[in-house]
Design a protein around this motif. Sequence first.
Motif, PDB file in Angstrom:
ATOM      1  N   GLY A 127     -66.243  36.341  12.245  1.00 29.50           N
ATOM      2  CA  GLY A 127     -65.994  37.758  12.227  1.00 29.50           C
ATOM      3  C   GLY A 127     -66.617  38.544  11.047  1.00 29.50           C
ATOM      4  N   ASP A 128     -67.805  38.085  10.364  1.00 24.12           N
ATOM      5  CA  ASP A 128     -68.494  38.681   9.776  1.00 24.12           C
ATOM      6  C   ASP A 128     -69.296  39.892  10.418  1.00 24.12           C
ATOM      7  OD1 ASP A 128     -70.027  39.525   7.650  1.00 24.12           O
ATOM      8  OD2 ASP A 128     -70.894  37.701   7.047  1.00 24.12           O
ATOM      9  N   PRO A 129     -68.873  41.255   9.777  1.00 23.15           N
ATOM     10  CA  PRO A 129     -69.433  42.420  10.573  1.00 23.15           C
ATOM     11  C   PRO A 129     -70.927  42.381  10.161  1.00 23.15           C
ATOM     12  CG  PRO A 129     -68.080  43.009   8.725  1.00 23.15           C
ATOM     13  CD  PRO A 129     -67.977  41.565   8.863  1.00 23.15           C
ATOM     14  N   ARG A 130     -71.713  41.663   9.114  1.00 24.22           N
ATOM     15  CA  ARG A 130     -73.034  41.790   8.864  1.00 24.22           C
ATOM     16  C   ARG A 130     -73.873  40.664   9.725  1.00 24.22           C
ATOM     17  NH1 ARG A 130     -74.661  43.879   4.279  1.00 24.22           N
ATOM     18  NH2 ARG A 130     -75.427  41.880   3.119  1.00 24.22           N
ATOM     19  N   ARG A 131     -73.096  39.954  10.508  1.00 27.66           N
ATOM     20  CA  ARG A 131     -73.687  38.815  11.314  1.00 27.66           C
ATOM     21  C   ARG A 131     -73.721  39.356  12.778  1.00 27.66           C
ATOM     22  NH1 ARG A 131     -75.068  34.527   7.508  1.00 27.66           N
ATOM     23  NH2 ARG A 131     -74.129  34.984   5.716  1.00 27.66           N
ATOM     24  N   VAL A 132     -73.599  40.499  13.140  1.00 24.92           N
ATOM     25  CA  VAL A 132     -72.951  40.631  14.736  1.00 24.92           C
ATOM     26  C   VAL A 132     -74.146  41.512  15.135  1.00 24.92           C
ATOM     27  CG1 VAL A 132     -71.514  41.888  16.301  1.00 24.92           C
ATOM     28  CG2 VAL A 132     -70.479  40.677  14.229  1.00 24.92           C
ATOM     29  N   ARG A 133     -74.716  41.133  16.474  1.00 21.79           N
ATOM     30  CA  ARG A 133     -75.984  41.958  17.091  1.00 21.79           C
ATOM     31  C   ARG A 133     -75.935  43.656  16.889  1.00 21.79           C
ATOM     32  NH1 ARG A 133     -75.338  37.749  20.973  1.00 21.79           N
ATOM     33  NH2 ARG A 133     -77.006  36.089  20.790  1.00 21.79           N
ATOM     34  N   ARG A 134     -74.557  44.187  17.542  1.00 19.42           N
ATOM     35  CA  ARG A 134     -74.464  45.317  17.522  1.00 19.42           C
ATOM     36  C   ARG A 134     -74.353  46.250  16.124  1.00 19.42           C
ATOM     37  NH1 ARG A 134     -68.765  47.086  18.867  1.00 19.42           N
ATOM     38  NH2 ARG A 134     -67.601  45.119  18.495  1.00 19.42           N
ATOM     39  N   THR A 135     -74.424  45.497  15.063  1.00 21.36           N
ATOM     40  CA  THR A 135     -74.490  46.230  13.810  1.00 21.36           C
ATOM     41  C   THR A 135     -75.722  46.172  13.159  1.00 21.36           C
ATOM     42  OG1 THR A 135     -73.994  44.316  12.534  1.00 21.36           O
ATOM     43  CG2 THR A 135     -72.055  45.616  13.381  1.00 21.36           C
ATOM     44  N   LEU A 136     -76.879  45.656  14.002  1.00 16.44           N
ATOM     45  CA  LEU A 136     -78.086  45.699  13.254  1.00 16.44           C
ATOM     46  C   LEU A 136     -78.697  46.887  12.876  1.00 16.44           C
ATOM     47  CD1 LEU A 136     -80.721  43.431  13.194  1.00 16.44           C
ATOM     48  CD2 LEU A 136     -81.253  44.647  15.494  1.00 16.44           C
ATOM     49  N   LEU A 137     -78.777  47.925  13.435  1.00 17.61           N
ATOM     50  CA  LEU A 137     -79.187  49.210  12.962  1.00 17.61           C
ATOM     51  C   LEU A 137     -78.944  49.717  11.819  1.00 17.61           C
ATOM     52  CD1 LEU A 137     -79.753  51.359  15.994  1.00 17.61           C
ATOM     53  CD2 LEU A 137     -81.471  50.297  14.752  1.00 17.61           C
ATOM     54  N   ALA A 138     -77.327  49.729  11.673  1.00 15.95           N
ATOM     55  CA  ALA A 138     -76.791  49.889  10.259  1.00 15.95           C
ATOM     56  C   ALA A 138     -77.009  48.931   9.349  1.00 15.95           C
ATOM     57  CB  ALA A 138     -75.249  50.096  10.550  1.00 15.95           C
ATOM     58  N   ARG A 139     -77.317  47.645   9.403  1.00 13.58           N
ATOM     59  CA  ARG A 139     -77.563  46.667   8.347  1.00 13.58           C
ATOM     60  C   ARG A 139     -79.091  46.814   7.824  1.00 13.58           C
ATOM     61  NH1 ARG A 139     -77.670  41.995  10.763  1.00 13.58           N
ATOM     62  NH2 ARG A 139     -77.008  42.271  12.915  1.00 13.58           N
ATOM     63  N   THR A 140     -79.789  47.341   8.468  1.00 12.80           N
ATOM     64  CA  THR A 140     -81.273  47.078   8.228  1.00 12.80           C
ATOM     65  C   THR A 140     -81.836  48.723   7.598  1.00 12.80           C
ATOM     66  OG1 THR A 140     -81.880  47.074  10.451  1.00 12.80           O
ATOM     67  CG2 THR A 140     -81.533  45.001   9.162  1.00 12.80           C
ATOM     68  N   PHE A 141     -81.153  49.692   8.038  1.00 11.09           N
ATOM     69  CA  PHE A 141     -82.342  50.977   8.005  1.00 11.09           C
ATOM     70  C   PHE A 141     -82.460  51.239   6.440  1.00 11.09           C
ATOM     71  CE2 PHE A 141     -78.223  52.800   6.941  1.00 11.09           C
ATOM     72  CZ  PHE A 141     -78.527  53.946   6.231  1.00 11.09           C
ATOM     73  N   GLY A 142     -81.430  51.224   5.567  1.00 11.23           N
ATOM     74  CA  GLY A 142     -81.967  51.605   4.166  1.00 11.23           C
ATOM     75  C   GLY A 142     -82.994  50.351   3.506  1.00 11.23           C
ATOM     76  N   ALA A 143     -82.670  49.116   3.945  1.00 12.77           N
ATOM     77  CA  ALA A 143     -83.684  48.008   3.425  1.00 12.77           C
ATOM     78  C   ALA A 143     -85.051  48.373   3.754  1.00 12.77           C
ATOM     79  CB  ALA A 143     -83.385  46.850   4.007  1.00 12.77           C
ATOM     80  N   ARG A 144     -85.309  48.889   5.089  1.00 10.13           N
ATOM     81  CA  ARG A 144     -86.274  49.280   5.516  1.00 10.13           C
ATOM     82  C   ARG A 144     -87.172  50.468   4.728  1.00 10.13           C
ATOM     83  NH1 ARG A 144     -89.325  48.947  10.221  1.00 10.13           N
ATOM     84  NH2 ARG A 144     -87.466  47.806  11.036  1.00 10.13           N
ATOM     85  N   ALA A 145     -86.248  51.525   4.319  1.00 10.64           N
ATOM     86  CA  ALA A 145     -86.854  52.440   3.389  1.00 10.64           C
ATOM     87  C   ALA A 145     -87.384  52.080   2.287  1.00 10.64           C
ATOM     88  CB  ALA A 145     -85.918  53.662   3.296  1.00 10.64           C
TER      89      ALA A 145
END
Length: 437
Positions: free
Chosen positions: A225-243
């Motif tokens: 149940g790690d929220p940071r390893r679920v498919r549908r949280t992908l956008l939220a997990r990566t946008f800042g890292a991209r900036a």
Amino acid sequence: MSTTIMPPGRCAGCGHDLVSAAPESAPWCPGCLWNLDEYDPALAPWRGTKLVGRWGFRRGLRIDRATRAELSADPDAGPDGTSTGEVWLSAVSVVLGLVGAVAVGYLVWLLLASGLPAGVRVAFALPAVLVLLLVKPAFGRVPRTGVLSERDAPQLHRLVGDVARAAGTPVPDVICADLSINAGVARLGWRQRSVLVIGVPLWVMLPRPARVALLAHELGHLANGDPRRVRRTLLARTFGARAVAATGGRNPWLRAVHGADSVAVHGGGLVALLSLVVHAFLGLVNVLGATAQLLVDSVAMPDSRRAEYRADLMARRVAGTDAFLQSCEVVLLADRVWSELWHLAPRIDGEQLDAMAAELREHQAPKLRLARQLSRRGTDLWSTHPGEDQRMRLVETLPRVDGTLHVDESRWADLDRELAPWRRAVHHALLGTRDRY
Ligand SMILES: [Zn+2]
Ligand SMILES: [Zn+2]
């Protein structure tokens, strides 16, 4: 963490010699742990400013304490449905997805229906393109090298399958080996397949039962149940890292000043000013991106941290208490053992790596206590894993268990034979980095 410990005095509480990891870092008492949980900018992960860093450090400690208390009361509890963290990250992902959709709609209108002159259209399109670049999902890539198919490594696949069965988790879609002192499970590629990466240097340093603990921890991530390893949280997990990546990585302000300096040396004042403005803009986007990501993540981190501890409890159940604790100790000493192996590399061959690593581990064992205490200083709210000390404490408070999966020596020997080319690669890597000096 390889730091030299120097004694800066005596503890007023218990009389033990105080230690400190660096000249500018706060001393603590290894006897009664006085001052150990002090925020130490020299050791804590850097989060842009000390203010944010200190907050994240203290919040991390509080979450660790609360999570340990909760899980030690009920170590066998599984994740209960969708966590708050997952709901939050999914909601942020939906918002980011909508922002992206609006940007696409705007671009289509601008290009096809606005009737504006071409130059104006291009100028108006730029902000929307930037927004799209920012919210575009970062799928990551399944590694091309190091993939161990079932045909290449039947024994390893069998072992991973056994661990998955014992842990009640799915098997990973892909198993890879690489030359890092690490291991991990990630969802990668546009299909977000689960990929298990085994760093062979870490693998050879681990005693055999501890390898099972490592695998059980990693596979635990596929079902905890790690929220940071679920498919549908992908956008939220990566946008800042991209900036952050798009604007040049960490320490943007420093770069702005250096950039302007070097231009000032080579060119005129106006060019330097312009360069400073451009760098300052990139720096601003960078800091905003990183801060936004930290804020989004801070809501999901408690659930993610709980998932890490659950993965540890899985490792305890499958491999046993001793194997789990050993795996933590190896992680604590890994850098030191690796650098000793580096010195020894010309005198041994790849086949001797495991035995050599075991000997070096014994040799480094007296350093374990302080290294373990120090792991608390290097961890904060946003760290991917709790400090080793916190992880070991949870398992040490629970009754000792033997583990449910036992792999006999002949199977380990077969596995070693199968991974022999990788051992040679590790040995070559050790020799190769020596040649550079
Ligand atoms: Zn003391
Ligand atoms: Zn983990």
